[in-house]
Design an enzyme around this catalytic site. Structure first.
Site, PDB file in Angstrom:
ATOM      1  N   GLY A 172      91.812  -7.336  -5.380  1.00 12.83           N
ATOM      2  CA  GLY A 172      91.747  -8.650  -4.754  1.00 12.83           C
ATOM      3  C   GLY A 172      93.077  -8.977  -4.117  1.00 12.83           C
ATOM      4  O   GLY A 172      93.762  -8.108  -3.588  1.00 12.83           O
ATOM      5  N   LYS A 173      93.460 -10.240  -4.195  1.00 11.59           N
ATOM      6  CA  LYS A 173      94.734 -10.645  -3.616  1.00 11.59           C
ATOM      7  C   LYS A 173      95.404 -11.670  -4.513  1.00 11.59           C
ATOM      8  O   LYS A 173      94.763 -12.308  -5.346  1.00 11.59           O
ATOM      9  CB  LYS A 173      94.545 -11.220  -2.209  1.00 11.59           C
ATOM     10  CG  LYS A 173      93.718 -12.483  -2.152  1.00 11.59           C
ATOM     11  CD  LYS A 173      93.587 -13.005  -0.710  1.00 11.59           C
ATOM     12  CE  LYS A 173      92.741 -12.100   0.157  1.00 11.59           C
ATOM     13  NZ  LYS A 173      92.530 -12.640   1.526  1.00 11.59           N
ATOM     14  N   ASP A 287     100.789   0.130 -20.966  1.00  7.49           N
ATOM     15  CA  ASP A 287     101.199   0.388 -19.583  1.00  7.49           C
ATOM     16  C   ASP A 287     102.546  -0.262 -19.266  1.00  7.49           C
ATOM     17  O   ASP A 287     102.705  -0.937 -18.256  1.00  7.49           O
ATOM     18  CB  ASP A 287     100.135  -0.094 -18.597  1.00  7.49           C
ATOM     19  CG  ASP A 287     100.349   0.493 -17.209  1.00  7.49           C
ATOM     20  OD1 ASP A 287     100.969   1.571 -17.104  1.00  7.49           O
ATOM     21  OD2 ASP A 287      99.910  -0.127 -16.221  1.00  7.49           O
TER      22      ASP A 287
END
Length: 483
Positions: A172-173, A287
């Protein structure tokens, strides 16, 4: 009720689910940065094209070698991780990753799940109509890839006015917004694609963030704060506090010059404290990397460095926060075989021996030496070569780990099957050296830092230092004198 954890496909863009990556310089466009393990599990149906290897550039002067070494690493990240420099909150840094949804018996997480389920109960019984409406609405509100079409001045949820697009990726953004209900404060809003798998990943991250933010409402332990989430025209939107650049982007924009020792000490302590908080809550981040460590504010001073013959930036305030909890895993959840970004992946993960909190400690050790040098010491995309680099830097792998691994193809007669005289072997010999030889000074604080890093980069996870122990390490004593 325990909800199922989706299978993680390493061919999904790992950076796509990480808030951190969107906090980079906004002057460049980002490329997609794919998960480094994508080339290791070709069975996943999402295919990324291969890229060619780039080699370490040797030059005449020490300064040139250091500079080209850093450039090599950046090119390596571009080639093998799909990294794209540029927008804050986004792709390399971007770690809004497409990881699996969580399965936990904790009421806080399951309550969100049930709430989400009830909200969409009707549409689940009319999937054909839902997909038809979604496809039809995209011609007006979404682009062909499922991104919400929006621009500066648009308002989300009758509250958040978009002022800038910080970044865009497969998920997405991320946009910077003015929150008109809270005195015009600036926030970062992640607008997830109107695509099922990305929506599911966003829900997983929301669940972890709700737990962490409830447990630590004042962000004492420096985990990024999710302010709220909502839906807008079929898109999940997650509202975060607005932070500064990622530590990776700061290094990159500073010509890969390392951080000052006093800043490394403070950043390291805050990272250890933050991740120890996760571990005490039975979570493993999985992560950790410089792109997922963000400065609260990335203001800097700049002065000419005559030794390096270039301007050098110095961060004003090295306070950080840890971001991207899309892949965080509870102790009682299913543990995917493959986790972590390649450069920061622990040996027990590579050897498929099972993993838990110690894999985060290994990642932090890799991060700290990168802060110290300005570049990673494990620039590879191949597991066998990665193990060879480890042996070159840290010595032989323990025999008991070799004997337990299912990855027999990497070994011959209980030794790493590696030809030191091949082109790859010569590259590793040239690029890597014993850990202590990376020290830039023999001063006591350098010795203490490398002692801590060495304990974090212990092969055997059972013998690796815990973060609770690390916080008591002598390297951090100067901080305690000032508190």
């Amino acid at each position: 009720m325990r909800h199922s954890k989706r299978t993680y496909c390493p061919d999904w863009d790992e950076r796509d689910w990480d808030y951190g990556t969107w906090r980079s310089s906004s002057s460049h466009k980002r490329k997609k940065r794919s998960h480094s393990s994508a080339r290791e599990q070709k069975r996943c149906r999402y295919d990324h094209s291969k890229t060619t290897d780039s080699y370490y550039l040797e030059s005449r002067s020490i300064n040139e070698k250091a500079y080209h070494s850093r450039r090599y690493v950046d090119e390596y990240r571009n080639d093998y991780m799909g990294y794209e420099p540029g927008h804050p909150y986004g792709e390399p840094g971007s770690r809004y990753q497409m990881h699996s949804s969580k399965s936990s018996g904790r009421s806080g997480r399951s309550s969100y799940k049930s709430k989400h389920r009830s909200r969409h109960h009707t549409s689940q019984h009319h999937s054909h109509g839902k997909s038809h409406r979604r496809k039809r609405s995209r011609s007006v509100e979404d682009d062909e890839e499922g991104h919400l079409i929006c621009q500066s001045g648009d308002v989300l949820s009758a509250r958040y006015e978009i002022v800038d697009t910080l970044g865009e990726g497969a998920f997405g953004k991320v946009v910077e917004c003015i929150d008109h209900k809270v005195g015009g404060r600036r926030v970062a809003v992640k607008i997830v694609k109107n695509v099922d798998r990305y929506c599911e990943a966003a829900q997983s991250e929301i669940q972890v963030l709700e737990h962490l933010n409830t447990t630590d409402p004042h962000s004492t332990f420096r985990c990024v704060q999710m302010l709220e989430w909502f839906e807008h025209r079929g898109h999940i939107c997650i509202v975060f506090e607005l932070l500064g650049l990622s530590t990776y982007d700061f290094i990159k924009e500073n010509s890969f010059l390392p951080f000052r020792m006093d800043h490394i000490r403070k950043m390291a302590y805050q990272i250890c404290k933050s991740v120890n908080f996760l571990h005490s809550n039975k979570l493993t981040h999985t992560d950790l990397k410089p792109e997922n460590i963000l400065f609260v504010k990335s203001d800097y001073t700049e002065a000419y460095n005559p030794k390096m013959k270039r301007d050098e930036r110095t961060i004003v305030n090295p306070d950080i926060k840890v971001v991207d909890f899309g892949s965080a895993t509870y102790d009682d959840e299913h543990h995917s075989t493959l986790v972590s970004t390649r450069h920061y992946r622990a040996p027990e993960v590579i050897l498929a021996l099972g993993w838990s909190q110690p894999c985060d400690v290994w990642s932090i050790g890799c991060i700290l030496i990168e802060y110290y040098l300005g570049f990673t010491v494990f620039p590879t995309h191949d597991s066998r070569e990665h193990l060879a680099m480890m042996e070159r830097i840290l010595g032989p792998l323990p025999k008991h780990m070799i004997q337990k691994t299912r990855k027999r193809r990497y070994f011959h007669h209980d030794r790493l099957d590696w030809d030191e005289h091949s082109s790859a072997g010569r590259y590793v010999s040239r690029r890597c050296k014993p850990l202590k030889e990376f020290m830039l000074s023999q001063d006591a604080e350098h010795e203490l830092l490398f002692d801590l890093i060495g304990k974090m980069l212990e092969y055997d996870p059972a013998k690796r230092i815990t973060l609770k122990e690390a916080l008591k390490h002598p390297f951090f004593y100067p901080l305690k004198k000032h508190t």
